[in-house]
Enzyme design. Structure first.
Site, PDB file in Angstrom:
ATOM      1  CB  SER A 188      -0.921   0.129   1.154  1.00 14.91           C
ATOM      2  OG  SER A 188      -0.252   0.118   2.421  1.00 14.91           O
ATOM      3  CG  ASP A 226      -1.973  -9.302  10.271  1.00  7.19           C
ATOM      4  OD1 ASP A 226      -0.778  -9.553  10.095  1.00  7.19           O
ATOM      5  OD2 ASP A 226      -2.132  -9.132  11.527  1.00  7.19           O
ATOM      6  CB  VAL A 227       1.626 -11.444   6.046  1.00  3.39           C
ATOM      7  CG1 VAL A 227       0.888 -11.168   4.528  1.00  3.39           C
ATOM      8  CG2 VAL A 227       2.427 -10.340   6.742  1.00  3.39           C
ATOM      9  CE1 TYR A 256      12.318  -3.052  10.757  1.00  2.00           C
ATOM     10  CE2 TYR A 256      14.840  -2.627  10.788  1.00  2.00           C
ATOM     11  CZ  TYR A 256      13.383  -2.791  10.064  1.00  2.00           C
ATOM     12  OH  TYR A 256      13.392  -2.577   8.709  1.00  2.00           O
TER      13      TYR A 256
HETATM   14  P1  NAI Z   1       6.081   1.454   5.259  1.00  2.00           P
HETATM   15  O1  NAI Z   1       5.695   1.392   6.793  1.00  2.00           O
HETATM   16  O2  NAI Z   1       6.010   2.546   4.481  1.00  2.00           O
HETATM   17  O3  NAI Z   1       5.077   0.133   4.690  1.00  2.00           O
HETATM   18  C1  NAI Z   1       4.985  -1.177   5.168  1.00  2.00           C
HETATM   19  C2  NAI Z   1       4.128  -1.728   4.469  1.00  2.00           C
HETATM   20  O4  NAI Z   1       3.806  -3.019   5.156  1.00  2.00           O
HETATM   21  C3  NAI Z   1       2.576  -1.107   4.586  1.00  2.00           C
HETATM   22  O5  NAI Z   1       2.084  -1.113   3.203  1.00  2.00           O
HETATM   23  C4  NAI Z   1       1.861  -1.925   5.556  1.00  2.00           C
HETATM   24  O6  NAI Z   1       0.302  -1.665   5.204  1.00  2.00           O
HETATM   25  C5  NAI Z   1       2.281  -3.105   5.354  1.00  2.00           C
HETATM   26  N1  NAI Z   1       2.115  -4.089   6.697  1.00  2.00           N
HETATM   27  C6  NAI Z   1       2.508  -3.736   7.658  1.00  2.00           C
HETATM   28  N2  NAI Z   1       1.960  -4.885   8.610  1.00  2.00           N
HETATM   29  C7  NAI Z   1       1.459  -5.942   7.789  1.00  2.00           C
HETATM   30  C8  NAI Z   1       0.876  -6.891   8.095  1.00  2.00           C
HETATM   31  N3  NAI Z   1       0.818  -7.572   9.319  1.00  2.00           N
HETATM   32  N4  NAI Z   1       0.458  -7.720   6.984  1.00  2.00           N
HETATM   33  C9  NAI Z   1       0.396  -7.161   5.839  1.00  2.00           C
HETATM   34  N5  NAI Z   1       0.890  -5.990   5.543  1.00  2.00           N
HETATM   35  C10 NAI Z   1       1.558  -5.418   6.450  1.00  2.00           C
HETATM   36  O7  NAI Z   1       7.765   0.809   5.471  1.00  2.00           O
HETATM   37  P2  NAI Z   1       8.905   0.776   4.139  1.00  2.00           P
HETATM   38  O8  NAI Z   1       9.626   1.702   4.772  1.00  2.00           O
HETATM   39  O9  NAI Z   1       8.205   0.769   3.030  1.00  2.00           O
HETATM   40  O10 NAI Z   1       9.361  -0.869   4.320  1.00  2.00           O
HETATM   41  C11 NAI Z   1       9.009  -2.036   3.749  1.00  2.00           C
HETATM   42  C12 NAI Z   1      10.045  -2.945   4.041  1.00  2.00           C
HETATM   43  O11 NAI Z   1      11.476  -2.524   4.162  1.00  2.00           O
HETATM   44  C13 NAI Z   1       9.790  -3.418   5.695  1.00  2.00           C
HETATM   45  O12 NAI Z   1      10.202  -4.816   5.852  1.00  2.00           O
HETATM   46  C14 NAI Z   1      10.840  -2.633   6.126  1.00  2.00           C
HETATM   47  O13 NAI Z   1      11.386  -3.436   7.506  1.00  2.00           O
HETATM   48  C15 NAI Z   1      12.070  -2.691   5.126  1.00  2.00           C
HETATM   49  N6  NAI Z   1      13.200  -1.585   5.312  1.00  2.00           N
HETATM   50  C16 NAI Z   1      12.805  -0.523   5.416  1.00  2.00           C
HETATM   51  C17 NAI Z   1      13.975   0.288   5.248  1.00  2.00           C
HETATM   52  C18 NAI Z   1      13.698   1.839   4.912  1.00  2.00           C
HETATM   53  O14 NAI Z   1      14.409   2.622   5.247  1.00  2.00           O
HETATM   54  N7  NAI Z   1      12.373   2.289   4.706  1.00  2.00           N
HETATM   55  C19 NAI Z   1      15.231  -0.206   5.595  1.00  2.00           C
HETATM   56  C20 NAI Z   1      15.483  -1.250   5.713  1.00  2.00           C
HETATM   57  C21 NAI Z   1      14.367  -2.263   5.263  1.00  2.00           C
END
Ligand code: NAI
Length: 246
Positions: free
Chosen positions: A13, A62-63, A154
């Site tokens: 999303s 929710d995964v 985390y």
């Molecule tokens: P974000 O918070 O912008 O997006 C997270 C997404 O995961 C959202 O679409 C949310 O709806 C979904 N989500 C959360 N819990 C969920 C669940 N239980 N079931 C289904 N969907 C769920 O996060 P972002 O920054 O886009 O991060 C995406 C991935 O990349 C994550 O795994 C994060 O840990 C990883 N990551 C991000 C970094 C960053 O700097 N933004 C750095 C390293 C890793």
């Protein structure tokens, strides 16, 4: 690069998941967009894909729930008759120093990030095994490699994803399934928006390229790992971090 492939992206999303979904569709893949609660965000991702002539369908769930993950895989199989690519992207943070970290903060991060990835990989792989092909891409983090104060939960979840990636690669390789992890560094998304300026400056001082990454920096690698260009690569953890960890 992904013509006629079928992909599932969890957490599509917004942020990195959204960019991966849009980039996959641009390369010709049909995409199932999983998300937990943000209906508007998911609908926007879908519309952006459709406006560019792509095909996307939404799956709300929710995964971290074992049976929801199973239902997601069956949903994709029913709609598109196969699963070529799974991206385990859904992730959350609940940061606190260990002295203040509540048990539920630890449990919820492990449940979404690590168990959610296991749930999806388990159910997708049973379909991929029958196809004798598939690509699983797990989104880890540089924090899973180097650790970080305030992120015990985390870091443990993301280090766990690395161990899981290598084990899955060993189990599934002989059946034509590649499993790799991407470890992003500091990427501009809502997740990192909440960090204070001081924290951002400190992080930037440790990045040789002296800038934050963009979601496309991660999704471009995801396209490569999802494509036939990476057929001889499995069990790897590839950082996208401007040189932060080397
Ligand atoms: P974000 O918070 O912008 O997006 C997270 C997404 O995961 C959202 O679409 C949310 O709806 C979904 N989500 C959360 N819990 C969920 C669940 N239980 N079931 C289904 N969907 C769920 O996060 P972002 O920054 O886009 O991060 C995406 C991935 O990349 C994550 O795994 C994060 O840990 C990883 N990551 C991000 C970094 C960053 O700097 N933004 C750095 C390293 C890793």
């Amino acid at each position: 690069m992904l013509k006629d492939k079928v992909a599932i992206v969890t957490g599509a999303s917004r942020g990195i998941g959204k960019s991966i979904a849009i980039n996959f569709a641009r390369q010709g893949s049909k995409v199932v967009l999983n998300y937990r609660s943000d209906d508007n965000g998911a609908e926007t991702t879908k519309q952006e894909i459709e406006q560019n002539g792509g095909v996307a369908i939404l799956h709300k769930g929710d995964v971290s729930d074992f049976y929801v993950a199973e239902e997601l895989m069956n949903f994709c199989k029913e709609k598109f008759s196969r699963i070529d690519i799974l991206v385990n992207n859904a992730g959350i943070t609940r940061d606190a120093l260990v002295m203040r970290m509540k048990e539920e903060d630890f449990d919820s991060v492990i449940n979404v990030n690590l168990k959610g990835s296991f749930n999806c990989a388990k159910h997708a792989s049973s379909i991929m095994l029958r196809q004798k092909s598939g690509k699983i891409i797990n989104i880890s983090s540089v924090i899973g490699i180097i650790g970080n104060a305030g992120q015990v939960n985390y870091a443990a979840s993301k280090a766990g994803i690395i161990g899981m990636t290598k084990s899955l690669a060993k189990e599934l390789g002989s059946r034509g399934i590649n499993v790799n992890a991407i470890a992003p560094g500091f990427i501009e998304t809502d997740m990192t928006d909440v960090l204070g300026d001081n924290v951002k400056e400190t992080i930037l001082s440790h990045i040789p390229l002296k800038k934050m990454g963009k979601t496309e920096d991660v999704s471009n690698l995801a396209v490569f790992l999802a494509s036939n260009m990476s057929d001889y690569i499995t069990g790897q953890v590839i950082t996208v971090d401007g040189g932060m960890v080397m």
